[in-house]
Design a protein around this motif. Structure first.
Motif, short mmCIF file in Angstrom:
data_model
loop_
_atom_site.label_atom_id
_atom_site.label_comp_id
_atom_site.label_asym_id
_atom_site.label_seq_id
_atom_site.Cartn_x
_atom_site.Cartn_y
_atom_site.Cartn_z
N UNK A 59 0.83 -1.18 -0.12
CA UNK A 59 0.01 -0.13 -0.09
C UNK A 59 0.82 1.23 -0.01
N UNK A 60 1.91 1.10 -0.30
CA UNK A 60 3.05 2.27 -0.20
C UNK A 60 2.85 3.46 -1.14
N UNK A 61 2.33 2.95 -2.23
CA UNK A 61 2.01 3.89 -3.46
C UNK A 61 0.56 4.11 -3.40
N UNK A 62 -0.15 4.00 -2.27
CA UNK A 62 -1.55 4.43 -2.33
C UNK A 62 -1.71 5.73 -1.39
N UNK A 63 -2.64 6.46 -1.61
CA UNK A 63 -3.00 7.78 -0.68
C UNK A 63 -3.36 7.41 0.89
N UNK A 64 -3.16 8.33 1.59
CA UNK A 64 -3.61 8.06 2.86
C UNK A 64 -5.07 7.83 3.14
N UNK A 65 -5.83 8.58 2.25
CA UNK A 65 -7.23 8.45 2.32
C UNK A 65 -7.77 7.13 1.84
N UNK A 66 -7.04 6.23 1.10
CA UNK A 66 -7.24 4.98 0.88
C UNK A 66 -6.72 3.91 1.61
N UNK A 67 -6.07 4.35 2.86
CA UNK A 67 -5.32 3.22 3.85
C UNK A 67 -3.83 3.11 3.38
N UNK A 68 -3.38 3.70 2.58
CA UNK A 68 -1.89 3.71 2.47
C UNK A 68 -1.00 4.85 2.92
#
Length: 338
Positions: free
Chosen positions: A48-57
């Motif tokens: 999830x490193x390349x996922x925004x904080x809004x989507x749990x990354x």
């Protein structure tokens, strides 16, 4: 740049060092999936490193993502790490939640890397401007021949219901830039790993009472390969830097990504031939490590279009540009509009 010293990259490197020893790729080809390695990547949140904080990354910077991908290739990792990272990033760009497990991407009719292993497929429809997530049931996977030990499949969404789907502002050109940059980083890392393996081999093995590294012909072959490796790393670094600079619009990094893919694809034959030659017969044995890198290189060279395909596309654009526009692109990174 390709940041191999940031938190994400260092965490990934430690996991691959600890849990992806040289026996793991061999066992994976024999059908033993490295579940412990995959579980460690999941538990540390790296997928999830390349996922925004809004989507749990945790919205890691692209240069750290590329550093983590670099580490996975150095270990000849037989799990869909880069593919899941990219698939989740694509979902995030459409505001969708990340995949629930391992995933890969389908784009422009290309073969799907790790398609025989992953649980879900992320499909980008350039005409509709949509990102969709599909299940990938084992009994529906259509395998295709692949040089890569990771395997590949084809995916036909016709008649299948998407688990989730949404519009995205990203264009086909933007996704081409992202995918080609990831592949460039992977290829440059594989070339470096195979080079280091070759240097170690000729330093340790002896012939006629002296190490192979003392023979001029061997030195010449590896000098050429080292030059190609340096050029590949620089091309991948340039593409990665352009992608990081233009994070909100990867389409602006398209030229650097294409140039990297062309440059590194041209290097593949120039390096894999001497790598196998200096290893002698050992380089062709299933039990030795070299083929885990060279087979992936041969597969990645042709995946998403080989160097001739991308050279034609790039050349067509530059042919209608003025010399000043081309010079500005080379010197500043501000390329002509498509």
């Amino acid at each position: 740049m390709i940041n191999t010293e940031g938190m994400v990259a260092e965490t990934a490197a430690k996991i691959f060092t600890d849990l992806c020893g040289r026996e793991i790729p061999h066992q994976a080809e024999a059908g033993a999936y490295p579940q412990e390695l995959w579980d460690a990547l999941v538990e540390n949140g790296l997928l999830l490193a390349w996922v925004s904080e809004d989507n749990g990354g945790f919205a890691a910077e692209p240069d750290e993502i590329f550093g983590a991908i670099w580490a996975s290739v150095q270990a000849a990792s037989p799990v869909p790490f880069a593919e899941t990272l990219l698939a989740n990033h694509m979902l995030d760009q459409a505001g969708l939640a990340p995949a629930s497990g391992s995933a890969s991407f389908a784009f422009s009719g290309a073969d799907i890397p790790f398609g025989g292993q992953v649980e879900q497929i992320v499909l980008f429809d350039a005409k509709q401007g949509t990102i969709s997530l599909f299940d990938n049931p084992a009994d529906e996977r259509r395998h295709v021949d692949s040089l890569s030990p990771d395997g590949a499949t084809r995916f036909d969404p016709a008649g299948k219901a998407a688990l989730a789907s949404a519009k995205t502002n990203f264009t086909g050109r933007a996704f081409e830039a992202l995918i080609l940059t990831v592949r460039a980083v992977q290829m440059a890392s594989a070339i470096e790993a195979a080079l280091n393996l070759s240097i170690a081999h000729v330093s340790e093995r002896e012939q006629f009472g002296r190490p192979l590294s003392k023979f001029q012909a061997i030195q010449h072959q590896l000098a050429v390969a080292a030059s190609e490796s340096a050029a590949a790393t620089m091309a991948a670094t340039q593409a990665a830097s352009a992608c990081a600079r233009n994070g909100n619009d990867p389409a602006k990094a398209w030229h650097e990504a294409v140039i990297a893919k062309v440059q590194i694809s041209h290097s593949v034959e120039a390096v894999t031939v001497p790598f196998h030659q200096v290893h002698g017969a050992m380089g062709y044995t299933q039990e030795y490590d070299l083929h885990h890198y060279t087979r992936r290189l041969w597969a990645w060279r042709d995946a998403l279009g080989n160097e001739h395909h991308w050279s034609r596309l790039l050349g067509a654009e530059l042919a209608v540009a003025s010399p000043d526009q081309i010079w500005k692109g080379v010197t500043t990174g501000e390329w002509i509009a498509s």
